[in-house]
Write a protein that holds these residues in place. Structure first.
Motif, PDB file in Angstrom:
ATOM      1  N   LYS A 175      -5.988 -11.804   5.499  1.00  0.00           N
ATOM      2  CA  LYS A 175      -4.639 -11.480   5.034  1.00  0.00           C
ATOM      3  C   LYS A 175      -4.475 -11.962   3.601  1.00  0.00           C
ATOM      4  CE  LYS A 175      -1.214 -12.030   7.870  1.00  0.00           C
ATOM      5  NZ  LYS A 175      -0.246 -12.664   8.816  1.00  0.00           N
ATOM      6  N   VAL A 176      -4.124 -11.027   2.718  1.00  0.00           N
ATOM      7  CA  VAL A 176      -4.016 -11.336   1.303  1.00  0.00           C
ATOM      8  C   VAL A 176      -2.638 -10.951   0.795  1.00  0.00           C
ATOM      9  CG1 VAL A 176      -4.946 -10.905  -1.011  1.00  0.00           C
ATOM     10  CG2 VAL A 176      -6.488 -10.941   0.970  1.00  0.00           C
ATOM     11  N   LEU A 177      -2.021 -11.857   0.051  1.00  0.00           N
ATOM     12  CA  LEU A 177      -0.795 -11.571  -0.679  1.00  0.00           C
ATOM     13  C   LEU A 177      -1.197 -11.316  -2.130  1.00  0.00           C
ATOM     14  CD1 LEU A 177       2.319 -11.520  -0.164  1.00  0.00           C
ATOM     15  CD2 LEU A 177       2.368 -13.848  -1.108  1.00  0.00           C
ATOM     16  N   LEU A 178      -0.923 -10.111  -2.624  1.00  0.00           N
ATOM     17  CA  LEU A 178      -1.380  -9.687  -3.948  1.00  0.00           C
ATOM     18  C   LEU A 178      -0.182  -9.517  -4.875  1.00  0.00           C
ATOM     19  CD1 LEU A 178      -3.486  -8.610  -5.973  1.00  0.00           C
ATOM     20  CD2 LEU A 178      -3.281  -6.372  -4.856  1.00  0.00           C
ATOM     21  N   ILE A 179      -0.083 -10.391  -5.876  1.00  0.00           N
ATOM     22  CA  ILE A 179       0.967 -10.270  -6.882  1.00  0.00           C
ATOM     23  C   ILE A 179       0.424  -9.447  -8.032  1.00  0.00           C
ATOM     24  CG2 ILE A 179       2.438 -11.514  -8.522  1.00  0.00           C
ATOM     25  CD1 ILE A 179       1.167 -13.397  -5.555  1.00  0.00           C
ATOM     26  N   GLY A 180       1.179  -8.431  -8.457  1.00  0.00           N
ATOM     27  CA  GLY A 180       0.717  -7.578  -9.547  1.00  0.00           C
ATOM     28  C   GLY A 180      -0.188  -6.456  -9.101  1.00  0.00           C
ATOM     29  N   GLY A 181      -0.054  -6.003  -7.881  1.00  0.00           N
ATOM     30  CA  GLY A 181      -0.926  -4.962  -7.355  1.00  0.00           C
ATOM     31  C   GLY A 181      -0.612  -3.571  -7.832  1.00  0.00           C
ATOM     32  N   THR A 182       0.423  -3.413  -8.693  1.00  0.00           N
ATOM     33  CA  THR A 182       0.735  -2.094  -9.242  1.00  0.00           C
ATOM     34  C   THR A 182       0.339  -1.986 -10.711  1.00  0.00           C
ATOM     35  OG1 THR A 182       3.001  -2.792  -9.764  1.00  0.00           O
ATOM     36  CG2 THR A 182       2.635  -1.711  -7.641  1.00  0.00           C
ATOM     37  N   VAL A 215       3.091  -7.811  -3.711  1.00  0.00           N
ATOM     38  CA  VAL A 215       4.344  -8.338  -4.239  1.00  0.00           C
ATOM     39  C   VAL A 215       4.618  -7.638  -5.562  1.00  0.00           C
ATOM     40  CG1 VAL A 215       5.557 -10.389  -5.059  1.00  0.00           C
ATOM     41  CG2 VAL A 215       3.920 -10.567  -3.170  1.00  0.00           C
ATOM     42  N   THR A 216       5.761  -6.973  -5.667  1.00  0.00           N
ATOM     43  CA  THR A 216       6.039  -6.168  -6.853  1.00  0.00           C
ATOM     44  C   THR A 216       7.542  -5.997  -7.039  1.00  0.00           C
ATOM     45  OG1 THR A 216       5.674  -4.002  -7.909  1.00  0.00           O
ATOM     46  CG2 THR A 216       5.868  -4.038  -5.503  1.00  0.00           C
ATOM     47  N   ARG A 217       7.939  -5.734  -8.266  1.00  0.00           N
ATOM     48  CA  ARG A 217       9.328  -5.338  -8.550  1.00  0.00           C
ATOM     49  C   ARG A 217       9.480  -3.827  -8.424  1.00  0.00           C
ATOM     50  NH1 ARG A 217      10.196  -5.631 -13.439  1.00  0.00           N
ATOM     51  NH2 ARG A 217       8.182  -6.350 -14.222  1.00  0.00           N
ATOM     52  N   ARG A 218       8.373  -3.105  -8.207  1.00  0.00           N
ATOM     53  CA  ARG A 218       8.398  -1.644  -8.126  1.00  0.00           C
ATOM     54  C   ARG A 218       7.761  -1.188  -6.815  1.00  0.00           C
ATOM     55  NH1 ARG A 218       5.278   0.951 -11.498  1.00  0.00           N
ATOM     56  NH2 ARG A 218       3.840  -0.757 -11.894  1.00  0.00           N
ATOM     57  N   ALA A 248       5.872   2.089  -6.331  1.00  0.00           N
ATOM     58  CA  ALA A 248       4.572   2.293  -6.959  1.00  0.00           C
ATOM     59  C   ALA A 248       3.411   1.874  -6.068  1.00  0.00           C
ATOM     60  CB  ALA A 248       4.500   1.511  -8.278  1.00  0.00           C
ATOM     61  N   VAL A 249       3.695   1.259  -4.933  1.00  0.00           N
ATOM     62  CA  VAL A 249       2.636   0.810  -4.025  1.00  0.00           C
ATOM     63  C   VAL A 249       2.171   1.989  -3.175  1.00  0.00           C
ATOM     64  CG1 VAL A 249       2.038  -0.772  -2.148  1.00  0.00           C
ATOM     65  CG2 VAL A 249       3.592  -1.505  -3.967  1.00  0.00           C
ATOM     66  N   PRO A 250       0.876   2.261  -3.102  1.00  0.00           N
ATOM     67  CA  PRO A 250       0.387   3.379  -2.290  1.00  0.00           C
ATOM     68  C   PRO A 250       0.788   3.232  -0.824  1.00  0.00           C
ATOM     69  CG  PRO A 250      -1.351   2.550  -3.725  1.00  0.00           C
ATOM     70  CD  PRO A 250      -0.221   1.574  -3.822  1.00  0.00           C
ATOM     71  N   ALA A 251       0.989   4.359  -0.185  1.00  0.00           N
ATOM     72  CA  ALA A 251       1.372   4.353   1.231  1.00  0.00           C
ATOM     73  C   ALA A 251       0.296   3.654   2.056  1.00  0.00           C
ATOM     74  CB  ALA A 251       1.565   5.790   1.722  1.00  0.00           C
ATOM     75  N   GLY A 252       0.736   2.986   3.104  1.00  0.00           N
ATOM     76  CA  GLY A 252      -0.192   2.326   4.006  1.00  0.00           C
ATOM     77  C   GLY A 252      -0.379   0.848   3.733  1.00  0.00           C
ATOM     78  N   HIS A 253       0.261   0.348   2.654  1.00  0.00           N
ATOM     79  CA  HIS A 253       0.142  -1.062   2.317  1.00  0.00           C
ATOM     80  C   HIS A 253       1.479  -1.764   2.527  1.00  0.00           C
ATOM     81  CE1 HIS A 253      -3.833  -0.506   0.632  1.00  0.00           C
ATOM     82  NE2 HIS A 253      -3.388   0.521  -0.058  1.00  0.00           N
ATOM     83  N   GLY A 254       1.414  -3.028   2.904  1.00  0.00           N
ATOM     84  CA  GLY A 254       2.627  -3.810   3.013  1.00  0.00           C
ATOM     85  C   GLY A 254       3.209  -4.098   1.638  1.00  0.00           C
ATOM     86  N   VAL A 255       4.517  -4.243   1.585  1.00  0.00           N
ATOM     87  CA  VAL A 255       5.208  -4.489   0.325  1.00  0.00           C
ATOM     88  C   VAL A 255       6.181  -5.644   0.502  1.00  0.00           C
ATOM     89  CG1 VAL A 255       6.707  -3.546  -1.464  1.00  0.00           C
ATOM     90  CG2 VAL A 255       5.061  -2.055  -0.319  1.00  0.00           C
ATOM     91  N   ALA A 256       6.186  -6.559  -0.463  1.00  0.00           N
ATOM     92  CA  ALA A 256       7.195  -7.612  -0.537  1.00  0.00           C
ATOM     93  C   ALA A 256       7.847  -7.479  -1.901  1.00  0.00           C
ATOM     94  CB  ALA A 256       6.554  -8.991  -0.360  1.00  0.00           C
ATOM     95  N   GLU A 257       9.108  -7.107  -1.923  1.00  0.00           N
ATOM     96  CA  GLU A 257       9.779  -6.829  -3.192  1.00  0.00           C
ATOM     97  C   GLU A 257      10.230  -8.118  -3.859  1.00  0.00           C
ATOM     98  OE1 GLU A 257      13.291  -3.983  -5.089  1.00  0.00           O
ATOM     99  OE2 GLU A 257      12.902  -3.986  -2.933  1.00  0.00           O
ATOM    100  N   LEU A 258       9.946  -8.209  -5.154  1.00  0.00           N
ATOM    101  CA  LEU A 258      10.326  -9.360  -5.954  1.00  0.00           C
ATOM    102  C   LEU A 258      11.602  -9.003  -6.705  1.00  0.00           C
ATOM    103  CD1 LEU A 258       9.095 -12.182  -6.567  1.00  0.00           C
ATOM    104  CD2 LEU A 258       8.063 -11.161  -8.597  1.00  0.00           C
ATOM    105  N   HIS A 259      12.639  -9.805  -6.522  1.00  0.00           N
ATOM    106  CA  HIS A 259      13.940  -9.521  -7.133  1.00  0.00           C
ATOM    107  C   HIS A 259      14.137 -10.378  -8.378  1.00  0.00           C
ATOM    108  CE1 HIS A 259      15.167  -7.105  -3.668  1.00  0.00           C
ATOM    109  NE2 HIS A 259      14.637  -8.053  -2.920  1.00  0.00           N
ATOM    110  N   ALA A 285      11.407 -19.739  -4.956  1.00  0.00           N
ATOM    111  CA  ALA A 285      11.946 -19.590  -3.604  1.00  0.00           C
ATOM    112  C   ALA A 285      11.468 -18.299  -2.959  1.00  0.00           C
ATOM    113  CB  ALA A 285      13.470 -19.630  -3.644  1.00  0.00           C
ATOM    114  N   GLN A 286      11.410 -17.225  -3.745  1.00  0.00           N
ATOM    115  CA  GLN A 286      10.939 -15.955  -3.194  1.00  0.00           C
ATOM    116  C   GLN A 286       9.478 -16.051  -2.761  1.00  0.00           C
ATOM    117  OE1 GLN A 286      12.414 -12.103  -5.041  1.00  0.00           O
ATOM    118  NE2 GLN A 286      12.815 -13.511  -6.737  1.00  0.00           N
ATOM    119  N   PHE A 287       8.642 -16.646  -3.609  1.00  0.00           N
ATOM    120  CA  PHE A 287       7.241 -16.792  -3.253  1.00  0.00           C
ATOM    121  C   PHE A 287       7.078 -17.650  -2.002  1.00  0.00           C
ATOM    122  CE2 PHE A 287       6.072 -16.126  -7.958  1.00  0.00           C
ATOM    123  CZ  PHE A 287       5.773 -14.794  -7.746  1.00  0.00           C
TER     124      PHE A 287
END
Length: 335
Positions: A13-20, A41-44, A47-58, A65-67
């Motif tokens: 399990k990997v959390l990827l910041i900047g994957g877009t 983890v992205t603000r967009r 832009a993440v390809p379908a099939g991947h988990g997304v955690a939105e950064l506000h 705190a978000q991380f």
């Protein structure tokens, strides 16, 4: 389902910041094909390809705190930071992306006592320049000559300071000039692709322009670099190895890149070489830089597999796939 990876470890399990961003997208692709469960983890999020988990950064909420909340909720085995600011020459933006964001990420991991490995993508420009033909190894002086390099180095140092106090598992991969498909048009090769493509569609020769910077750099295929990131998330041989240089150990010039890409395109072309501008950008201070990748070979069993002609051919063949961002979001060196 848990999958055994590479050398027998069970990091899935990997959390990827900047994957877009440019390099982040290649990292995402490689982690996914290796069977990793990746959350980007992205603000967009669109832009993440379908099939991947997304955690939105506000933007309005504290990064720390978000991380912390994301890591607590997702319990990743590894956290990869591929985010950063490269092309906009704004001191506050460089500081926020290259120093403050990695600092907040490390503090968040320390706050919750995370045992995940933090893989942070650093920059070759955290080092000072060396004379030809000397290669840069991990013991070379950290004397950046650009604001970009200085903000990257401050981010790296803050991560290590926090890691020492909190016993975090950290490795920094210093990237030497990543090139590959769908680069930003702010990048020389990205602009060259656009110029060649317009000329091809218009049925005319392409006129290519570049500055005579007389620089030689170590240009590495983004797919090879993504492989090294994968190996860094799973390797058990990184204890006590905080920094690894990722490059080919070979040098090329901007002229070599532009001419090679034009030849790969098959478009008729001419190259105009202009005098270098006064002053300096993020990399003008150093006329020569190549990586010594010895430690990466030893600890990751990794070396760059693709030749420069292979990479340039791939860049042209994949031109137009996806949407390159005008402002790249990864700490990968370019021209």
């Amino acid at each position: 389902m848990t999958q055994e990876c590479l050398d027998g470890t069970l990091r899935t399990k990997v959390l990827l910041i900047g994957g877009t961003g440019f390099l982040g997208r290649h990292v995402l692709d490689r982690l996914s094909t290796a069977g990793m469960e990746v959350t980007v983890v992205t603000r967009r999020p669109a832009a993440v390809p379908a099939g991947h988990g997304v955690a939105e950064l506000h933007d309005r909420a504290p990064r720390r705190a978000q991380f912390a909340s994301m890591i607590n909720r997702l319990a990743p085995d590894s956290v990869v930071n591929a985010a950063g600011e490269i092309w906009r020459n704004d001191a506050s933006l460089l500081r926020a992306a290259n120093t403050e964001l990695p600092e907040q990420l490390a503090l968040a991991m320390a706050d919750i006592g995370s045992t995940a490995r933090l893989v942070h993508l650093g920059s070759s420009l955290e080092y000072g320049p060396l004379p030809h033909p000397q290669a840069t190894d991990e013991s070379c002086p950290e004397e950046p000559r650009s604001e970009y390099g200085r903000t990257k180095l401050r981010g790296t140092r803050r991560i290590f300071e926090i890691a020492r106090k909190a016993s975090l598992d950290v490795v920094v991969l210093r990237i030497f000039n990543a090139i590959g498909s769908n680069m930003s048009p702010a990048n020389l090769l990205g602009r060259t692709v656009q110029t060649l493509d317009r000329a091809r569609r218009d049925g005319r020769p392409a006129r290519l322009t570049l500055f005579d910077l007389r620089q030689h750099r170590d240009y590495a295929d983004a797919r090879d670099l993504a492989e090294a990131v994968l190996r860094s998330t799973v390797s058990r041989r990184l204890a006590g190895v905080p920094v690894l240089n990722l490059g080919t150990g070979r040098a090329g010039s901007a002229y070599d890149l532009v001419r090679g890409l034009a030849l790969a395109s098959g478009v008729e072309f001419a190259i105009d070489v202009l005098p270098a501008p006064e002053g300096g950008g993020r990399s003008l201070a150093a006329g020569w830089q190549i990586a010594d990748p010895t430690l990466a070979r030893r600890h990751l069993d990794w070396s760059a597999a693709r030749t420069l002609p292979e990479t340039l051919s791939w860049i042209w063949q994949t031109a137009g796939e996806g949407q390159a961002q005008p402002v790249a979001g990864c700490p990968a060196e370019g021209t």
